[in-house]
Write a protein that holds these residues in place. Sequence first.
Motif, short mmCIF file in Angstrom:
data_model
loop_
_atom_site.label_atom_id
_atom_site.label_comp_id
_atom_site.label_asym_id
_atom_site.label_seq_id
_atom_site.Cartn_x
_atom_site.Cartn_y
_atom_site.Cartn_z
N ARG A 46 -9.36 18.48 53.54
CA ARG A 46 -8.91 18.44 52.15
C ARG A 46 -8.86 17.01 51.59
O ARG A 46 -8.36 16.80 50.48
CB ARG A 46 -7.53 19.11 52.04
N GLY A 47 -9.36 16.07 52.37
CA GLY A 47 -9.50 14.71 51.88
C GLY A 47 -8.29 13.82 52.03
O GLY A 47 -8.25 12.72 51.46
N TYR A 48 -7.30 14.24 52.82
CA TYR A 48 -6.11 13.42 53.02
C TYR A 48 -6.30 12.46 54.20
O TYR A 48 -7.07 12.75 55.13
CB TYR A 48 -4.89 14.31 53.27
N LYS A 49 -5.58 11.34 54.14
CA LYS A 49 -5.67 10.35 55.20
C LYS A 49 -4.40 10.35 56.04
O LYS A 49 -3.29 10.36 55.51
CB LYS A 49 -5.90 8.95 54.60
N GLY A 76 4.51 0.94 52.52
CA GLY A 76 3.50 -0.10 52.43
C GLY A 76 2.07 0.41 52.39
O GLY A 76 1.13 -0.34 52.09
N ILE A 77 1.87 1.70 52.69
CA ILE A 77 0.53 2.29 52.61
C ILE A 77 0.28 2.69 51.17
O ILE A 77 0.88 3.63 50.66
CB ILE A 77 0.40 3.52 53.54
N LYS A 102 -2.85 9.16 51.16
CA LYS A 102 -2.07 9.19 52.41
C LYS A 102 -1.25 10.48 52.45
O LYS A 102 -0.77 10.97 51.42
CB LYS A 102 -1.15 7.98 52.52
N ILE A 103 -1.08 11.04 53.65
CA ILE A 103 -0.31 12.28 53.79
C ILE A 103 0.72 12.19 54.90
O ILE A 103 1.74 12.86 54.87
CB ILE A 103 -1.25 13.49 54.00
N GLU A 127 4.84 16.67 50.10
CA GLU A 127 3.44 17.04 49.86
C GLU A 127 2.75 17.47 51.14
O GLU A 127 1.87 18.34 51.14
CB GLU A 127 2.69 15.84 49.24
N PHE A 128 3.15 16.89 52.27
CA PHE A 128 2.57 17.25 53.58
C PHE A 128 2.73 18.75 53.85
O PHE A 128 1.76 19.43 54.20
CB PHE A 128 3.26 16.44 54.67
#
Length: 227
Positions: free
Chosen positions: A197-200, A111-112, A117-118, A160-161
């Motif tokens: 690195r700009g991830y949430k 849902g995100i 998102k990470i 990806e994480f």
Amino acid sequence: MYDINLLITTYNHPEMLDRLLNQLYDQNPFGLIIQIHNNGSSSNYLPVIKKFNKTLNIRYFYHTHYGKKRYWALINRVFKYRARAKYYIMLPDDDIIVENFLIKIVKLWQGIKDQSKICCMPSINPERKWVGCWTGLTPEKEGDVYNCGYVDMRFICENEFFRCVGDISPIPLSRWANNNQISSGVGAQISTRLHDRGYKMYISADDLTYQVDHPKLMNPNVTDRKW
């Protein structure tokens, strides 16, 4: 390829691992592989592993005891030995999961919609809840989650994480020079790396996991409340 790879870390708590595995069994975990990483416990885990080995897809790893100050080395191995899966969920052995936890946390993650998102935590330690932690970002509510700017060692993510985090660097012993009770530093390092690195990083607005009161083996003087 599995649907979910559940990564569980454990140390001298076979009874808590037994409870967690029993809860997972009750949730009919089709497509799930569970990897259990024992941080050099002296407790006997064999009865627990044998109990669930025929009903759950389990892989059991026993490691040298790294302790808190080399927890980074254990986490590097947990990440390295992960199975190939669509989703990864990491939990400590002392978590209690809500009913239909696997379905709920995957649905929450899906849902995100933010492309940056990470990872997303199902809950967090009470002392860190709803406050800026490690990256200084004040949590902001976005639908069913909070954009919190950090991650502790319970979360859902995709491959990806791990690609973005890479290897955890050794934590200098000077971290504990003035306070031996502070955390391992692993969550702080991962959070800072991803944030830069700009991830949430997110946390569920409703707790999907809980902990019971018990002395912490990593920090013996700390006892969590039920959240």
